[in-house]
Write an enzyme that holds these catalytic residues in place. Structure first.
Site, mmCIF file in Angstrom:
data_model
loop_
_atom_site.group_PDB
_atom_site.id
_atom_site.type_symbol
_atom_site.label_atom_id
_atom_site.label_comp_id
_atom_site.label_asym_id
_atom_site.label_seq_id
_atom_site.Cartn_x
_atom_site.Cartn_y
_atom_site.Cartn_z
ATOM 1 N N SER A 166 -1.618 11.130 -4.138
ATOM 2 C CA SER A 166 -1.358 12.175 -4.764
ATOM 3 C C SER A 166 -2.327 12.751 -5.180
ATOM 4 O O SER A 166 -3.535 12.541 -5.271
ATOM 5 C CB SER A 166 -0.437 11.706 -5.995
ATOM 6 O OG SER A 166 -0.471 12.571 -7.186
ATOM 7 N N LYS A 195 -1.647 6.684 -7.020
ATOM 8 C CA LYS A 195 -0.345 6.623 -6.314
ATOM 9 C C LYS A 195 -0.722 6.191 -5.072
ATOM 10 O O LYS A 195 -1.581 6.723 -4.279
ATOM 11 C CB LYS A 195 0.134 8.056 -6.356
ATOM 12 C CG LYS A 195 0.930 8.577 -7.659
ATOM 13 C CD LYS A 195 2.148 7.646 -7.951
ATOM 14 C CE LYS A 195 3.353 7.391 -6.855
ATOM 15 N NZ LYS A 195 3.777 8.826 -6.741
ATOM 16 N N HIS A 205 25.781 -3.590 -1.687
ATOM 17 C CA HIS A 205 26.011 -2.637 -2.596
ATOM 18 C C HIS A 205 24.710 -2.566 -3.242
ATOM 19 O O HIS A 205 24.582 -2.235 -4.597
ATOM 20 C CB HIS A 205 27.153 -2.805 -3.647
ATOM 21 C CG HIS A 205 28.517 -3.254 -3.027
ATOM 22 N ND1 HIS A 205 29.220 -2.290 -3.245
ATOM 23 C CD2 HIS A 205 28.941 -4.075 -2.450
ATOM 24 C CE1 HIS A 205 30.482 -2.356 -2.605
ATOM 25 N NE2 HIS A 205 30.351 -3.545 -2.137
ATOM 26 N N GLU A 243 9.413 7.765 4.270
ATOM 27 C CA GLU A 243 10.250 8.724 3.640
ATOM 28 C C GLU A 243 10.507 9.891 4.713
ATOM 29 O O GLU A 243 11.704 10.313 4.748
ATOM 30 C CB GLU A 243 9.416 9.402 2.569
ATOM 31 C CG GLU A 243 9.405 8.517 1.300
ATOM 32 C CD GLU A 243 8.392 9.268 0.029
ATOM 33 O OE1 GLU A 243 7.281 9.257 0.330
ATOM 34 O OE2 GLU A 243 9.153 9.819 -0.858
#
Lengths: 462, 462, 462, 462
Positions: free
Chosen positions: A274, A280, A153, A287
């Site tokens: 970025s 970043k 979880h 992803e």
């Protein structure tokens, strides 16, 4: 090519909608392999002479070379890969080209081409899976002593070995590989010789064709043979489930490379920045691994929906099978090597993982302690729950409750209760097949290596 | 059951959302089989005494009987099948019930239950497939001499045997059966002993558990074991593709039982009427066969979407695996026997099929005629196309053009051209493996019977 | 009911497959409302007498009451809700019951029932959305000054207000609400009076029926009317996208309630424990919110697949529309109140959020600083990137580089560069419409309240 | 472009996986429109000087022209359309190009581009729908007096007008059009000014930007704005449902152009032949119309699955939104004109339709006859069912039972019963709104024309 009975040319927009050459040119190698075998079979059946066979084969080899070299020039009339090849063949070898299609239909031809393509695609996908599995095994072996929190979880549950987590993906990929192997038995079936739907009227030798093209057996029913796309659906499902596994790995690594977890650091070669935020560093590769499952699932749904409710035998709707197949093949072909690269190059931050272990993760060990002292597990669970509550209320770690406090909760607690609060000890207590104990994980890796060896032996042979 | 550390009871609406007993009670048999095996394993590991084991087993047998008899009374606190059984067991055998869960988590327990359920579901589905295949074989054998039009693009293409059309579904079902058999090797893997995710700390004998429960092997990685739902996804895909086959058969039979085709007549036992139109007789069974593919594909998409992007190991989202599984199992279980019944009882209108054959369906035979006289096939195709056009323009059948007209189109046509216009001859010319020739179809049926025998032998043994 | 022309009773298994009463009984209220209106219309058209109308209505009211009270007793012959109601009505009022179906078909009747049901379902879903939106607004207002890290790619990006993050979900739900409102215009169309497919031959007043039943207009084409299930597909899509929004909120809250983030703490009323690990507190509610998107997407795919390629007008396949509809309605009806409850009750850990802000998140502010000093942004980005690299290499925070170091990177840096490292200042610099500045967020909340007011006004009226 | 903090170049395979230029170049027009507006806004906010703005705009116009002319040359470093344009702009106008991205992120930029693209796509799709609707209306008007069998369950049900059948598709397309119009209100929302996720720190005028780019309003929340892909999902759903309608029309026309139905004949310009069967004329256009629904449904599933469970704000997974969008747009753009062409050119075989009407289709009229003589409908249905059975048993048409036989079944039958057996009379008795009566159908067409006029007026204006 089929215009004898027609009195009009096609509407332009319809011709474009109808044509498939813009995507099915990719089947050129399979198509020409199929045609060469068919030319041989025609000669064996004495439908054409040996010289004609040789002329056809020479021409076909040349057409294939043109595709391979990128010098093939498509014509507007090239409706699909079959007509394109036949048209070019005619230019090269003259009217004998018109004999190649004797007894053959585009229906059995396209089925043959697509199966040959899929067989190659499966082999390539399996090869890419093996590569990713090697990366997992190697990384596991390099970090055999690293402890990390195991989650359920997404809450810290019990301490585990990092290698155990990594290897959990090995077995997912193992199933993907095995499913693809099973799939082969249903792909490797020859449709050629089924004609349009009724079979071939030239007594062509289908066993010969199967041998020439490397199919394991001959299709049993010509109607089924020309409209069976199960093998693509099955491949797409296998691809989709592999995609799902990659999406879960992507999710884990996106989480683990966040500042909050910090368990791994992506190599700069596999991260991006970025356009606006100079600090970043984004885990784009993982992803995409997470997101691309969507398109492969979409490809599967596309084909299943196309097939649903379709009348028997060949319908034009079946032309919609190839783009999802190509998309899934390309997606996995691009993604799997990158995922392997990410795993190989990512930095493992063992200290961060260690720091994320907290004493409450040993609550189960604590309950087991009580069990060993005769308390039924369900009661032990309740008592340790009370200890957790007390510790939370006091704002201290579970390990920091005093013996007195423990004994107030349950008299079975003895002075040795503090020995429980040792993460390595907890891990070591799970030396069971498939468990996270160090020996069990070493055995697991050995088992994985054995699986790999068997496969690589087999791939070499076959 | 797990409330020790909590200071509040659950919100009512959340408790209802969270609870799964309303659907997972169906796992009672699997759950209790698993618990009996686990009680035995606990005793072997000396975690409980033999007398405790016996008390637990006696109690579990009684709980199972209550479920079986329909006398089990659920309580609001019964969150799921596991807690319901444990609660009732406690009522029956007292505090020893609290020992059954030692070292076991609901995570490995539910995985075990669902695998046991799926193994049963696969066997039942395979049994239902065999039944449908028998219906196809029997019907084929009863109508071996019936000719019908074979279609491509739903246009009349070439004459075929009705039995050949029927048997094309046999081979689809054959693949469905084989896929399910392959699936078993990935279902039949024991998760029990994986605990919450880290493994079992009681040195339980997992090989013993596997033997007791009939699993072929033990899961290799505990993290994977508690969150692997691939076996359900694979079953759902196999079910979805079987659903697609049923949908195609549904479409064919809806068409063939329309007034326009009239090839078959549904038995009154498998058709329904209209609430408003007294003359209607509707092929509802086959429409449902066509439509229900949708829900099984939906079940598959549900699970794949649930799994996509899920963090490693057990997450509550996985609870969403069971309803699609149950739905697919129930759908096929209800549909397959009806489809078999429809096939067995439908009337075959051989005269209507025969009447639907027209001479143009022999155009390919006509082209082959020219090929045998040395015309390259592509040219022969063009010439016959011209003949078709001429016949259409004149409004006559292809067979009714005069020899003169034929020879004007191609001098290769001889007086024997008229022998081509014989449907039985055309069918007989496709005596190739998988073709529609009468001998080929007989051989196909024999091959199908052999496949069935092998399976039934194997099913008896295993 | 329709058996006049049939000479056999139905096969039992087929009868069960065919019957829909086990799920469509839920339409009883809609079905009886429709029948009452139809009885009135029959009387207006003088097909039945007023006394007959009254007898029918009295009987129908009584049947409805029986359903409502749970005293309705189904019979095996009750194929569906329509035949069940008609059968029971006959028992209550005698042979006049046989007049109710004059000119009406189950085809237009079921379409009417399902539309009435869907209208109710939309209203209920919208009500539940409003409730969740209220929870978001209230929670936002209670924590207006809480800063947290904003993420992109799950990497810390820029500081934002917690309220801004919360409100981002408000606008997703806003679109869901609006889509449902748009959907109503396509649901609120009367099919009744379309008969089986050709229309009603009794000159029934359809405008009257529409008014009686609250439909906005009358269907324009009877063939379309009996087979249009677009309104269900559209509702299911709206539900699926709402499900996707809930899944994203679920994912965020699962992450934010992890130990690693620690941004929020689930209330004990909305969390569960583990059967084996006494310390566990799991965010099951939000995991279900994440997972249940899968089933609603599955419901949508089910219906689209059922509809794909279906012949015109009513086919039995359409019976497969109701279970996905009911499932989506029930899923959202159970989930939305729980999500609202979670939001209302979760503890916001402002200190943990604050602690997760790091200086590198102000890199963009630093680049903007250079821009204000005349450096083109792309160059400023590069320079700040270099500063980040330097800081990482030195193992210090971006804020801790010396002025000297900054000026070595770019001479434009002045002593005031340190004023950049203030998270509140950064947030306050985004006072643009839709931005995270405190005033902008307050304006956003005011705008949200205005939207809510308009809707609640409208809901009250209509 | 973002490499300042990175110390390595990208792995080649990752760079290829990551890059989107190979498909997102299609957004060049939208991207450059957005950049021009943004340059203006930067100047208004005094972030750049007017001369800089003009230089930027001149350069952007030139880049756009290069794309338009096909002279734009991509570089390996062109990661996406944004970096490609910025790179080329820099080559053309020098370092001022580096100012364009001030305060803007690719996150708000790509959202803006995709919305502009989608707005165009919707308009084009609506235009193509109107064209298909015109074809339906025209064809209906040309064949106003043609009777055909109406089907339910693909069984002959009641006589209808061919125009009524055709027009049923008009109303499906009408809903598709309306859904797309509704969708626009959710597409036409400006994301620009949302930065990476926190908003724009330069006090840019977002209302100005919205006006410049033709957006109806400004996005309310910057986090939502950069990750909202609902508008694509909604478009894809609208496209999928339109695809489903086209698939049903495809199925109908495949059936109706079969030899068995023969109701329509495809024009040679919209049909194809077979590579092996010279007589074949296949309705490929309509088979593709049927099949292509699959891929659009697949596109929708792809996006919903990508979005499911995604963490808040921008994630790289969102890059997977564009290919399904492009695919759906292209699919409909290719298919709709062909479908319109098929309808316009197909030959309507009124005689074949007429011949397919049989007397049993008037059974409902016969029951209504009894109703008018006082028999309750349910009883009348039963009696006519008995008549159907008698006729079938005797092997005669329903119309050919003698009066005596009718009266034996029900004494209410009079000599005038034979007047029922008139198909035109039956159709004319359905003169109800939405019914198949000739006047009703004429009114329906008039209503359709009015809908079209309103739309075309509106499209002209706005």
């Amino acid at each position: 090519m089929w215009g004898g009975r027609f009195s009009k040319t096609l509407d332009d927009q319809f011709a474009q909608l109808n044509a498939s050459f813009r995507f099915d040119w990719r089947l050129y190698d399979a198509d020409i392999r199929g045609s060469i075998a068919y030319a041989r079979a025609l000669a064996r059946a004495q439908v054409i002479r040996d010289a004609e066979r040789d002329a056809l084969i020479d021409g076909l080899v040349q057409v294939k070379q043109e595709f391979y070299n990128g010098t093939f020039t498509a014509q507007p009339s090239d409706e699909d890969i079959h007509t394109a090849v036949e048209r070019r063949l005619g230019e090269l070898v003259g009217s004998v080209a018109g004999k190649l299609h004797t007894g053959r239909s585009r229906n059995d031809q396209i089925a043959t081409d697509t199966r040959l393509f899929t067989l190659d695609a499966i082999r390539n996908t399996q090869h890419a899976i093996l590569n990713a599995q090697h990366a997992l095994i190697e990384k596991s072996e390099q970090h055999l002593d690293v402890l990390m929190p195991g989650y359920t979880h997404l809450q810290r549950a019990q301490p585990i070995l990092f290698a155990h987590w990594l290897m959990s993906y090995f077995w997912m990929f193992e199933r993907d590989y095995a499913r693809l192997t099973d799939c082969i038995t249903r792909v490797s079936v020859l449709p050629l010789g089924s004609g349009a739907l009724a079979g071939n009227a030239l007594a062509i030798d289908r066993e010969f064709l199967a041998r020439e093209l490397g199919f394991a057996r001959v299709g049993e029913n010509s109607i089924d043979a020309v409209s069976d796309r199960d093998f693509i659906a099955e491949f797409l499902f296998d691809a989709a489930l592999l995609g799902v596994h990659l999406s879960r790995l992507g999710e884990d690594l996106v989480l683990y490379s966040s500042a909050e977890f910090g368990f791994v650091t992506m190599d700069d070669a596999y991260a991006t920045g970025s356009s606006i935020m100079p600090q970043k560093k984004n885990p784009d590769a993982m992803e995409l691994a997470r997101g691309k499952a969507g398109r492969v699932i979409g490809d599967l749904v596309t084909l299943l929906t196309v097939l649903k409710g379709l009348p028997s035998s060949y319908d034009k709707d079946l032309q919609e099978d190839k783009e999802p197949l190509f998309d899934a093949v390309d997606t996995l072909g691009a993604l799997l090597p990158v995922v392997a690269g990410v795993i190989r190059t990512m930095r493992v931050n063992a200290d961060k993982m260690r720091a994320a272990l907290d004493a409450a993760m040993l609550a189960t060990d604590l309950a087991d302690y009580l069990v060993r002292r005769g308390v039924p597990f369900r009661e032990a669970h309740r008592l340790v729950g009370a200890a957790v509550k007390t510790a939370e209320a006091r704002g201290v770690a579970l390990a920091d409750l005093s013996l007195d406090e423990y004994q107030k909760i349950a008299p079975e607690f003895g002075a040795d209760v503090k020995t429980i609060f040792d993460f390595a000890r907890s891990v070591a207590s799970h030396e069971i097949g498939g468990g996270t104990g160090p020996n069990a994980v070493r055995a697991q890796i050995a088992q994985a290596r054995a699986v790999m060896n068997r496969r690589e032996q087999k791939a070499k042979k076959g």
